[in-house]
Design an enzyme around this catalytic site. Structure first.
Site, mmCIF file in Angstrom:
data_model
loop_
_atom_site.group_PDB
_atom_site.id
_atom_site.type_symbol
_atom_site.label_atom_id
_atom_site.label_comp_id
_atom_site.label_asym_id
_atom_site.label_seq_id
_atom_site.Cartn_x
_atom_site.Cartn_y
_atom_site.Cartn_z
ATOM 1 N N GLU A 491 0.809 -1.217 0.000
ATOM 2 C CA GLU A 491 0.000 0.000 0.000
ATOM 3 C C GLU A 491 0.844 1.269 0.000
ATOM 4 O O GLU A 491 0.446 2.269 -0.577
ATOM 5 C CB GLU A 491 -1.076 -0.001 1.100
ATOM 6 N N HIS A 507 1.802 -25.401 -3.882
ATOM 7 C CA HIS A 507 0.604 -25.751 -4.647
ATOM 8 C C HIS A 507 0.327 -24.750 -5.765
ATOM 9 O O HIS A 507 -0.821 -24.565 -6.153
ATOM 10 C CB HIS A 507 -0.600 -25.874 -3.710
HETATM 11 C C1 G6P Z 1 -8.743 1.704 5.031
HETATM 12 C C2 G6P Z 1 -7.354 1.974 5.596
HETATM 13 C C3 G6P Z 1 -6.801 0.712 6.255
HETATM 14 C C4 G6P Z 1 -7.766 0.216 7.312
HETATM 15 C C5 G6P Z 1 -9.166 -0.031 6.713
HETATM 16 C C6 G6P Z 1 -10.195 -0.285 7.798
HETATM 17 O O1 G6P Z 1 -8.662 0.883 3.934
HETATM 18 O O2 G6P Z 1 -6.483 2.409 4.584
HETATM 19 O O3 G6P Z 1 -5.556 1.012 6.871
HETATM 20 O O4 G6P Z 1 -7.275 -0.963 7.866
HETATM 21 O O5 G6P Z 1 -9.611 1.133 6.007
HETATM 22 O O6 G6P Z 1 -10.356 0.891 8.555
HETATM 23 P P1 G6P Z 1 -10.933 0.936 9.998
HETATM 24 O O7 G6P Z 1 -10.985 2.390 10.344
HETATM 25 O O8 G6P Z 1 -12.289 0.302 9.947
HETATM 26 O O9 G6P Z 1 -10.007 0.167 10.886
#
Ligand code: G6P
Length: 612
Positions: A491, A507
């Site tokens: 990312e 596999h």
């Molecule tokens: C986005 C962020 C991630 C995060 C995900 C869930 O994609 O870039 O880093 O893990 O959202 O976010 P939350 O706030 O629900 O943990």
């Protein structure tokens, strides 16, 4: 996803809006804009594609926008490419109404067609523009601004947090929300709206969280809240504990590095209130013991890195409490006809507490009769408010898009919850419980020790930063860690990366291993170390270069060179993930740094994802 700020006060709005947008930029950063109304009723705006600094340059080169009331927006594009026209605020044809919006209006085509028939000309490709045009259309019928907002909201399908300005009301702003975060901040002779409290910390820590269907009318001196039927309501005020410095870089080059370094403290703060008389104690769960004893299945529901936490939690809680645990992606759970009833515990894991997929899964689980416990970082967030029980991580504000300290605090909460639950149902021996607690006390210090030796990761990153493809392999808990290590790397550095259960490689995926491929092998889970070492040998025989992550006492068993071995302190097996994720975070950070990437704001991403 998309940041909103609004200010109504006695001083010039633009600098305050820009300052707020700076703090919100992590929510979206492909374009930005502001609008203000002057005391003599002139609506002015400026918006531009690109980062906030482009908007600042625009503003510096044009006539100053005059007014003590204004709204601002930072965008993560959904409908229409990032360009100046599609940026917010959106303005009505007659230059009367300006709107900033976070969310998605699902029936915007239908409303657009309706308004076009009435002669309204649209300039952008966005869904948001219909809100501005529709409010303005109604406003010109009877000049009732609040009524026009209500009429418009009643026609919208989808999710929204909006801020509305009207040229005829130089001292008033309207806010509304449904399925997207919005809060109100109370200042001294000024008031605010914001998507996120970090935008307000310089001005106030007293806030009210808006609920779905609520509307607020904000002036510098007064805020009036209304329910969905325009009835006046009272709202509770909350004092936020976070301070300004916790949302600033404090001398670090990036928020991500600062947040990696803050992990020992965040974990310490998360653990300490939950240990009483040498027992794990969740005040949040007091009185719920009998309910918890009746649970026969657990679902961990989350997105992104929080889902990876759920994967770790699955391994740990199943092993400890002998209850089936499934880790589910929120976006899949909702549409998968999950087998859920009143004996199912749903654990929703979310840093922001606003992720729409997680929120929707939570609501579905509740509809099916399950009890919802959430693990959330942002106090008062939507997921926290809709859950039956909430355990807060104490990570403090997390600004970098790639999560680090929130991930680590979520992990420790789940592991502690595993012991708490196992103890409650008599599934764990006193010796095992006490041994865990004694190791738990050492964790923050061990994390610090690892951070102090960040240079090993830094050097490995300088050696490997230009690879095109990286594999992460491991078994059991180490596999769950691979998912996170691989995500962190791709990312922020944009290097293609895969995570694989080490035993699965043969596999199929092993055909991708060729001379020079980098493989990061996780070998901290001692019971399966030898098996993973065999997998390391297999990839090395095919020309792969291997970095291994290994526990101190096993480091001599590794067949990787000193500089390619990240050593983590010996600890309890269930605390290893909190430690072994650290070299993975540091490696990803330094690789991205070497590649000159925009670490805190990776392309196409946003921190808080409030669209499906
Ligand atoms: C986005 C962020 C991630 C995060 C995900 C869930 O994609 O870039 O880093 O893990 O959202 O976010 P939350 O706030 O629900 O943990």
């Amino acid at each position: 996803m998309c940041g909103i700020i609004g200010y109504a006060g006695e001083t010039s709005a633009v600098p305050i809006l820009l300052d707020g947008l700076e703090a919100l930029e992590y929510r979206g950063y492909d374009s930005a804009g502001v609008a203000v109304v002057s005391p003599d009723g002139k609506l002015q705006f400026s918006k531009s594609k690109g980062r906030l600094k482009v908007l600042r340059e625009h503003l510096a080169n044009q006539e100053p926008l005059v007014g003590n009331i204004g709204i601002g927006h930072t965008r993560w594009a959904t409908h229409g490419e990032p360009n100046d026209v599609n940026s917010h605020p959106h303005i009505g044809n007659k230059n009367k109404i300006a709107v900033v919006h976070n969310g998605i209006i699902e029936n915007y085509m239908e409303i657009r067609a309706y308004l076009e028939k009435k002669g309204v000309e649209f300039v952008s490709e966005t869904d948001t523009e219909v809100i501005a045009q529709l409010i303005e259309y109604y406003y010109f019928k009877d000049y009732d601004l609040l009524g026009s907002v209500y009429k418009t909201l009643h026609r919208l399908r989808g999710a929204y947090a909006i801020g509305v300005l009207c040229a005829d009301y130089p001292g008033r702003m309207i806010a509304a929300r449904k399925d997207a975060p919005l809060l109100i901040g109370y200042g001294d002779k000024c008031n605010f709206i914001a998507s996120d409290v970090t935008a307000l910390l310089k001005h106030t820590r007293t806030v009210s969280y808006m609920n779905d269907d609520e509307v607020a009318v904000i002036t510098p001196y007064k805020i009036t809240f209304f329910d969905g039927d325009r009835g006046v309501i009272e709202k509770e005020k909350t004092e936020v504990e976070w301070d300004v410095s916790s949302a600033e870089k404090g001398g670090y080059a990036h928020f991500m590095l600062k947040e990696i370094m803050e992990q020992p403290e965040a974990v310490r703060k998360t653990i300490s209130p939950r240990i009483k008389d040498n027992r794990i104690f969740f005040e949040e769960l007091a009185g719920k013991e009998e309910l918890l004893k009746g649970i026969n299945k657990i679902y961990m529901i989350a997105c992104g890195s929080a889902y990876h936490v759920g994967m770790v939690g699955k391994y740990i809680i199943e092993k400890l409490a002998r209850i089936p645990v499934e880790a589910a992606l929120a976006s899949e759970f909702r549409y998968a006809s999950p087998l859920v009833d009143e004996h199912t515990l749903i654990i929703v894991i979310s840093q922001s507490g606003e992720t729409l997929d997680s929120m929707a899964a939570l609501r579905e689980a509740k509809r099916l009769g399950a009890r919802v416990l959430s693990i959330v970082n942002v106090i008062g967030s939507s997921i926290a408010r809709e859950s039956d029980e909430v355990i807060y991580t104490m990570a403090g504000p997390e600004i970098a898009v790639a999560t680090t300290k929130a991930y680590n605090t979520q992990l420790i909460i789940l592991t502690m919850f595993g012991y708490y639950l196992a103890d409650l149902i008599g599934a764990v021996s006193k010796e095992e419980y006490d041994e865990f607690l004694s190791e738990l006390g050492k964790l923050p210090e061990q994390m610090q020790k690892l951070l102090d030796s960040a240079d090993v990761c830094q050097q490995a990153a300088s050696k490997y930063f230009n690879r095109n493809s990286v594999f992460f392999i491991g078994r059991n808990l180490d596999y769950a860690l691979c998912l996170e290590g691989s995500l962190k790397l791709k990312e922020i550095s944009y290097i293609h990366s895969e995570s694989y259960a080490a035993g699965e490689l043969k596999h199929g995926t092993i055909s991708l291993i060729e001379p020079g491929t980098l493989v990061v092998a996780m070998t901290t889970y001692a019971p399966l170390l030898e098996k993973t070492v065999s997998n390391i040998v297999e990839v090395q025989s095919r020309g792969a270069e291997v970095i291994s992550v290994v526990s101190e006492s096993d480091k001599d068993k590794m067949n990787t060179s000193y500089e390619n071995t990240f050593v983590v302190p010996d600890s309890h097996p269930f605390l290893k993930p909190n430690l072994s994720v650290i070299p993975l975070q540091l490696f990803a950070y330094y690789v991205a740094l070497n590649r000159g990437c925009d670490i805190d704001k990776p392309r196409n991403l946003a921190k808080s994802v409030t669209v499906e």
